[in-house]
Every structure is written in C-alpha cells, then in structure tokens.
Design a protein around this motif. Sequence first.
Motif: not given
Length: 363
Positions: A81, A343, A347, A186-187, A190-191, A102-103, A111
Amino acid sequence: MEHLPIRVGIIGVHPDRGWATTAHIPALKQLPEFQLTAISHHDHDIAVAAARKHNVAYALNTTDELVNHPEVDLVVVSVKVMRHEELVTRAIEAGKSVFCEWPLGVNLSEAIRMRELARSKGVRSAIGLQARAAPPFAYMRDLVSNGFVGEVLSSTMIGSGLILGESMSEVYAYTLEPENGIGLQNVMFAHSIDGLLNVLDSRFADVRAAFATRRKTVRIEETSKFLPMSVPDQLVVNGTLENGAVVAVHFRGGLSRGTNFHFEINGTDGDIVLTSPVGYVGFGGFTLRGATGTETLKELDIPASYSADGFIDEASQSVALAYARLASDINAGTQLSPTFDDAVELHRLIDTIERSGGLERGR
C-alpha cells in the motif's frame, strides 16, 4: 452486443508469490471478458519469468511502460500500500482505468487525493473490496433485503488477523510499522466491516473503538527473531447504524483455537450466521446458516445465480466475481463495482475509528 476483451496490465507481478499471482491472475484467467496482456516488475528478469509462467505477451520493467502501453485498457495495482498513490496516480494521468487493491492509500488524505484526481481526469476507478461480491455476502444482502430476518436488530462479528499473532512470516514484518497503514484495522477489519455494512445496506450513525496491544513481541518464523508488537493486536468497535441496528465487532491478531470468523445478524423474524475457520473475509471457506420463526439454524444453500460454483472456491473466487462486476460496469453501464468514492468512505470510517481509539498517525 459482443465486446472486445478488456486488456489488463498488472503492476508488480512475481512468478511465485504475491496477491496478484495468488488471486488476480487466476481470477482473470476464468473470465473471457478480460485479457491479461502486460505485467511489470522493477526487476526485468522477474517480469520475464512471470510473463512466461502466466503466458502474458508483454513483460515490462517500469510502471510508465505499462500504464502507457497501447494494449492496456485497465491498470491493476496490487503491491504494498505504501506505493499505491504513486502508481495509481501514474495510471490515472495516463488516462487508464484503474483497479487498486484495498487499502487505496496509507491514510485518508492519500485516498482523497487519488479519488479527486480520478474524478478530474474522468477515468473509471475500482477498489478491491471484493467481499461484496463473494457469494455468501451477496446472498446475505438479498436475504436481509427480502425480509428473511425481518427488521434487523443487531449484528455481531468476530474476526482474526492471521498475522499479528504469536508468530508471522518475515514477508509481513512491514505491517508492524504504523505509518505503513496496513494494521489490523486497515485490512482485516476494514474488508470485513465493509462486507457487513454492504450486507445491511447501512452506515454507522455513531461508532466507538478501543485498541490494545496485548502481545508485546512477535516471532519472525524464518529467523526466530522477536520484534516489538508496535501496532495494536486487539480492536473492539461498536456503534449504531443509520437503520437503528446495533453492531459489535472484535478483531484479534493471529488465529484462535476457537472462533476465527463469525458474522451474525439477529432480526425480529430470523437469524443468519456466517462462519469460517479462516480469520476474515478474504479467503473463503464459509458456512452459511439461517433460521426463521421456530426453526433451528440450518445450512443455507447459496443459489447458483450467485456463482458460488462458477469459480474455484479459493482466494481468487471473490476477486473473480469482483472482476465480473467490473466488466459489467464497463460493457453494460451498470454500477456494481465499488469505486474510489467507496474507498474514501471506508477510509473515513477507519480514520474515525482510529481517532476514537486514540491512535495517532499521519492522516
């Protein structure tokens, strides 16, 4: 009307490892709507080896060559990223459509810059939030929309990070640097929270978070060296959605000997439960169960229309389905794929959660 295949160039392909090799290339090979025409790597020998292995016509060793190649319509960015903004920016400035994993950026500011650039240049953008396309999530969304659970009262999610546990591969050591924007929130979280919010078709009206770092060190498997656990390995998020549903989420580093992924929806008329022995939504292996009225939970068969059997059930399945949606958007003018607008929204949620939990890093 028959359309020509969408010609794809992927930045940063290694012949033997990486998400592009594990998921993107197997996904694209299952879809006649796409043709993988070019790959790049800063090491030309690696690019050549990857092109030979995957039967790709052009092996390139610079990003500029790939994004400006006349036989590339869609640029795929599937690297760490920290390089996303640089590479996405080059693709947009070359006038190419972009699919970025993503991210989108290491933080909200990056972003927003990429989203605004894509808007100003009028290029198509897509973000790799493929849980939305995964068969169990797509089916759950329709079940909820069609009243299977009645009014949604609450939803609960438990997940595991796979990494950030007792040990991890040296390949993932960079995730221990907070500024890299690749932590638990973040990953993995977030997903998964994006999948939950898409299923429930709502956003948070209010949200609170708590972070903790319970393990003080993590062992690097290749060297047995211990590194400081410099990012949180525990995250608890709770809040209320705009539709009134109460949501509670707990993500932990590593893997559990008990529950690794559990997503439950409780409603006035029924309940739905999605589980997996894998820690979050990126790797499949799901079991979907549900019940209404006086029934007990039973396994729910996902209809063939969701393409559960149309693609190999592995990491590439949801990516293939995400690409199929993108092809429909490009060829038929639908609006099925999440874009850089989505996105930025995610974020912004992560930024709010970090601030709520007292995490300070570059915005």
